[in-house]
Design a protein around this motif. Structure first.
Motif, PDB file in Angstrom:
ATOM      1  N   ARG A  17     -36.203 -11.388   0.459  1.00 32.47           N
ATOM      2  CA  ARG A  17     -35.427 -10.823  -0.555  1.00 32.47           C
ATOM      3  C   ARG A  17     -35.982  -9.794  -1.376  1.00 32.47           C
ATOM      4  N   ILE A  18     -35.091  -8.915  -1.657  1.00 33.94           N
ATOM      5  CA  ILE A  18     -35.461  -7.942  -2.639  1.00 33.94           C
ATOM      6  C   ILE A  18     -34.900  -8.207  -4.154  1.00 33.94           C
ATOM      7  N   VAL A  19     -35.736  -8.399  -5.019  1.00 33.64           N
ATOM      8  CA  VAL A  19     -35.523  -8.755  -6.336  1.00 33.64           C
ATOM      9  C   VAL A  19     -35.955  -7.493  -7.373  1.00 33.64           C
ATOM     10  N   TYR A  20     -35.131  -7.106  -8.103  1.00 29.48           N
ATOM     11  CA  TYR A  20     -35.626  -5.777  -9.130  1.00 29.48           C
ATOM     12  C   TYR A  20     -35.674  -6.272 -10.360  1.00 29.48           C
ATOM     13  N   ARG A  21     -36.620  -5.737 -11.150  1.00 28.59           N
ATOM     14  CA  ARG A  21     -36.727  -5.865 -12.476  1.00 28.59           C
ATOM     15  C   ARG A  21     -36.101  -4.440 -13.127  1.00 28.59           C
ATOM     16  N   ILE A  22     -35.239  -4.372 -14.170  1.00 32.25           N
ATOM     17  CA  ILE A  22     -34.647  -3.100 -14.670  1.00 32.25           C
ATOM     18  C   ILE A  22     -35.248  -2.944 -15.940  1.00 32.25           C
ATOM     19  N   GLY A  23     -35.590  -1.663 -16.508  1.00 26.52           N
ATOM     20  CA  GLY A  23     -36.025  -1.402 -17.976  1.00 26.52           C
ATOM     21  C   GLY A  23     -35.010   0.001 -18.369  1.00 26.52           C
ATOM     22  N   ILE A  24     -34.364  -0.103 -19.075  1.00 23.80           N
ATOM     23  CA  ILE A  24     -33.719   1.210 -19.662  1.00 23.80           C
ATOM     24  C   ILE A  24     -33.958   1.427 -21.330  1.00 23.80           C
ATOM     25  N   ASN A  25     -34.024   2.589 -21.471  1.00 27.17           N
ATOM     26  CA  ASN A  25     -34.527   3.167 -22.950  1.00 27.17           C
ATOM     27  C   ASN A  25     -33.847   4.604 -22.801  1.00 27.17           C
ATOM     28  N   VAL A  26     -33.441   5.053 -24.190  1.00 27.28           N
ATOM     29  CA  VAL A  26     -32.954   6.210 -24.455  1.00 27.28           C
ATOM     30  C   VAL A  26     -33.915   6.970 -25.422  1.00 27.28           C
ATOM     31  N   GLY A  27     -34.506   8.112 -25.266  1.00 25.01           N
ATOM     32  CA  GLY A  27     -35.305   8.764 -25.920  1.00 25.01           C
ATOM     33  C   GLY A  27     -35.794  10.094 -25.457  1.00 25.01           C
ATOM     34  N   ASP A  28     -36.449  10.892 -26.196  1.00 21.44           N
ATOM     35  CA  ASP A  28     -36.876  12.068 -25.897  1.00 21.44           C
ATOM     36  C   ASP A  28     -37.918  12.084 -24.602  1.00 21.44           C
ATOM     37  N   VAL A  29     -38.100  12.871 -24.028  1.00 20.04           N
ATOM     38  CA  VAL A  29     -39.017  13.021 -22.542  1.00 20.04           C
ATOM     39  C   VAL A  29     -39.436  14.575 -22.693  1.00 20.04           C
ATOM     40  N   VAL A  30     -40.694  14.626 -21.959  1.00 21.06           N
ATOM     41  CA  VAL A  30     -41.403  15.747 -21.719  1.00 21.06           C
ATOM     42  C   VAL A  30     -41.232  16.104 -20.396  1.00 21.06           C
ATOM     43  N   VAL A  31     -40.757  17.452 -19.990  1.00 20.88           N
ATOM     44  CA  VAL A  31     -40.674  17.709 -18.430  1.00 20.88           C
ATOM     45  C   VAL A  31     -42.101  18.618 -18.278  1.00 20.88           C
ATOM     46  N   ASP A  32     -42.592  17.922 -17.360  1.00 19.83           N
ATOM     47  CA  ASP A  32     -43.935  18.668 -16.978  1.00 19.83           C
ATOM     48  C   ASP A  32     -43.975  19.072 -15.547  1.00 19.83           C
ATOM     49  N   ASP A  33     -43.762  20.105 -15.160  1.00 19.71           N
ATOM     50  CA  ASP A  33     -43.986  20.395 -13.543  1.00 19.71           C
ATOM     51  C   ASP A  33     -43.088  19.476 -12.858  1.00 19.71           C
ATOM     52  N   GLY A  34     -41.881  19.244 -13.250  1.00 16.07           N
ATOM     53  CA  GLY A  34     -40.833  18.171 -12.475  1.00 16.07           C
ATOM     54  C   GLY A  34     -41.284  16.880 -12.744  1.00 16.07           C
ATOM     55  N   ASP A  35     -42.196  16.383 -13.300  1.00 16.34           N
ATOM     56  CA  ASP A  35     -42.395  15.047 -13.764  1.00 16.34           C
ATOM     57  C   ASP A  35     -41.990  14.897 -15.122  1.00 16.34           C
ATOM     58  N   LEU A  36     -41.671  13.563 -15.654  1.00 16.35           N
ATOM     59  CA  LEU A  36     -41.191  13.075 -16.960  1.00 16.35           C
ATOM     60  C   LEU A  36     -42.010  12.309 -17.540  1.00 16.35           C
ATOM     61  N   LEU A  37     -42.602  12.678 -18.910  1.00 19.90           N
ATOM     62  CA  LEU A  37     -43.577  12.151 -19.645  1.00 19.90           C
ATOM     63  C   LEU A  37     -43.044  12.018 -21.007  1.00 19.90           C
ATOM     64  N   GLY A  38     -44.125  11.026 -21.777  1.00 20.11           N
ATOM     65  CA  GLY A  38     -43.783  10.614 -23.282  1.00 20.11           C
ATOM     66  C   GLY A  38     -43.447   9.321 -23.292  1.00 20.11           C
ATOM     67  N   ASP A  39     -42.900   8.911 -24.693  1.00 17.12           N
ATOM     68  CA  ASP A  39     -43.032   7.344 -25.037  1.00 17.12           C
ATOM     69  C   ASP A  39     -41.549   7.154 -24.537  1.00 17.12           C
ATOM     70  N   GLY A  40     -40.526   8.021 -24.360  1.00 23.12           N
ATOM     71  CA  GLY A  40     -39.211   7.636 -23.811  1.00 23.12           C
ATOM     72  C   GLY A  40     -39.503   6.930 -22.543  1.00 23.12           C
ATOM     73  N   VAL A  41     -40.270   7.449 -21.656  1.00 26.32           N
ATOM     74  CA  VAL A  41     -40.545   6.918 -20.308  1.00 26.32           C
ATOM     75  C   VAL A  41     -41.368   5.945 -20.357  1.00 26.32           C
TER      76      VAL A  41
END
Length: 413
Positions: A17-41
């Motif tokens: 079976r496939i079992v997921y964990r999910i975490g969700i946050n709302v916050g600022d992110v930094v976009v760096d060459d197509g990647d998302l960084l920062g405390d929000g992530v």
């Protein structure tokens, strides 16, 4: 998504079976060459690790936006300290209703004594000292992993239970082990108190417990005593050669050891400045003990990481390979040094020599999941995907919960 996945998986055998964990946050992110960084992530990643299999954890800003807009009930679990996040985060949890599908089935127990070392509690009164208690825990894991007669769960999975109200029996089932080691570390001035207790997971029976009040200079002796006692208790006898390997003293400088633990903790972090700070701490470790093999090895890897791994300039990769060789020269019996040298040599395309050191690493530490995944990664790079997959599967057996997402890929880009 969680409910739909559970319903869809009803007819699938539990072990598949496939079992997921999910975490969700709302916050600022930094976009760096197509990647998302920062405390929000970073906070979202930490919330995912806190969620139960099949469940969801959300940060307080998400809960505030959801209020009155959904029928799903989220439980307030209070403020939680998260790794590499400066301030505690209020976490809300949703757990799937019973009957929609089962969580992951208990893992079958290995055919040899199996153990997981849970993260030792930091009782020093300073949350920032957690790196020290985590380092003590990981050193005990490493000591136990030298013994082929034991099956030792990698730190990635056992550390996933930090801060969770999960019974020991359930932890044993989810990790597929018969025994658990838990304890605490309290550091005050030049003294340290370490408690450890060995528990049979199914019955909660305490097989052994001990408290050590020592000077910090004796910290390695305490680690050795804990390792020796566990192996003696679970296996009945200790192979002399393996015992000597696990009881080696890694440094003569406590300051160097402290800086090494700080450096490794930063290297495993996700914040933007973590690799640079890791290099700073590891350089201080070497300054305090120029013959500290592991410090040379981790600094070699951290410097490549700081410059983008495979994208690092050639002079950085070559200098790092020289430093990693220095680590092996200083301590040829340390499996971690061989593993890191194998990783670094990939970036200068010395694949045959890299394989030699990767194989030496798993010989010295047969239970090390990091070594197994590095071995698999190298073999895939050399064009041997079947053998590489076998090593990856061996690594995943030691990391039953968190998978391999926390392992650093070594393949050059």
């Amino acid at each position: 998504m969680q409910e739909g996945t559970a319903i869809h998986q009803r007819e699938v055998p539990p072990e598949s079976r496939i079992v997921y964990r999910i975490g969700i946050n709302v916050g600022d992110v930094v976009v760096d060459d197509g990647d998302l960084l920062g405390d929000g992530v970073n906070i979202a990643a930490r919330l995912e690790a806190l969620a139960e299999p099949g469940g969801i954890c959300i940060a307080d800003p998400v809960q505030k936006q959801l209020a009155g807009k959904t029928d799903f009930a989220f439980e307030d679990t209070g403020e939680r300290p998260l790794k590499n996040i400066a301030q505690p985060v209020r976490v809300w949890r949703w757990t799937r209703e019973p009957g929609l599908g089962d969580t992951v089935a208990p893992l079958a127990l290995p055919d040899r004594p199996s153990i997981a070392v849970l993260p030792f509690d930091n009782l020093s009164g300073q949350p920032e000292d957690t790196y020290f208690s985590d380092g003590i825990t990981e050193d005990i894991v490493t000591g136990l992993a030298h013994f082929r007669s034991l099956f030792v769960i990698a730190r990635n999975s056992s550390f996933a239970f930090r801060g969770k109200a999960t019974s020991l029996a359930e932890i044993g089932q989810q990790l597929g082990v018969s025994y658990l080691l838990e304890g605490s570390v309290r550091r005050a001035g030049a003294r340290v108190r370490i408690t450890a207790q060995l528990i049979e997971a199914a019955t909660w029976a305490h097989l052994w417990a001990e408290r050590y009040d020592r000077s910090l200079d004796d910290i390695f002796a305490v680690q050795d005593e804990v390792t020796t006692t566990i192996v003696s208790t679970l296996v009945g006898r200790i192979e002399d050669a393996k015992l000597k390997q696990s009881l080696r003293k890694p440094t003569v400088s406590l300051a160097a050891y402290d800086f090494l633990l700080r450096g490794i903790a930063r290297f495993r972090g996700y914040s933007e400045d973590d690799n640079r700070q890791a290099c700073t701490f590891l350089e201080k470790a070497i300054a305090n003990d120029p013959n500290y093999a592991l410090a040379h090895s981790y600094l070699a890897l951290a410097r490549i990481a700081l410059h983008g791994y495979g994208a690092a300039p050639l002079d950085i990769r070559r200098a790092s390979s020289v430093m990693a060789r220095r680590g092996v020269d200083l301590d040829p019996q340390e499996g971690g040094c061989h593993r890191i040298l194998g990783q670094v040599l990939l970036y200068v395309r010395e694949l045959d020599v890299a394989e030699h050191h990767a194989r030496r690493a798993v010989e010295l530490n047969p239970n090390d999941a990091d070594g197994a995944i590095s071995m698999g990664d190298l073999l895939v790079t050399k064009g041997h995907p079947v053998e590489g997959l076998a090593w990856t599967e061996k690594a995943s057996a030691s990391v039953p919960l968190s998978g391999l997402r926390d392992f650093t890929s070594t393949s050059p880009s």
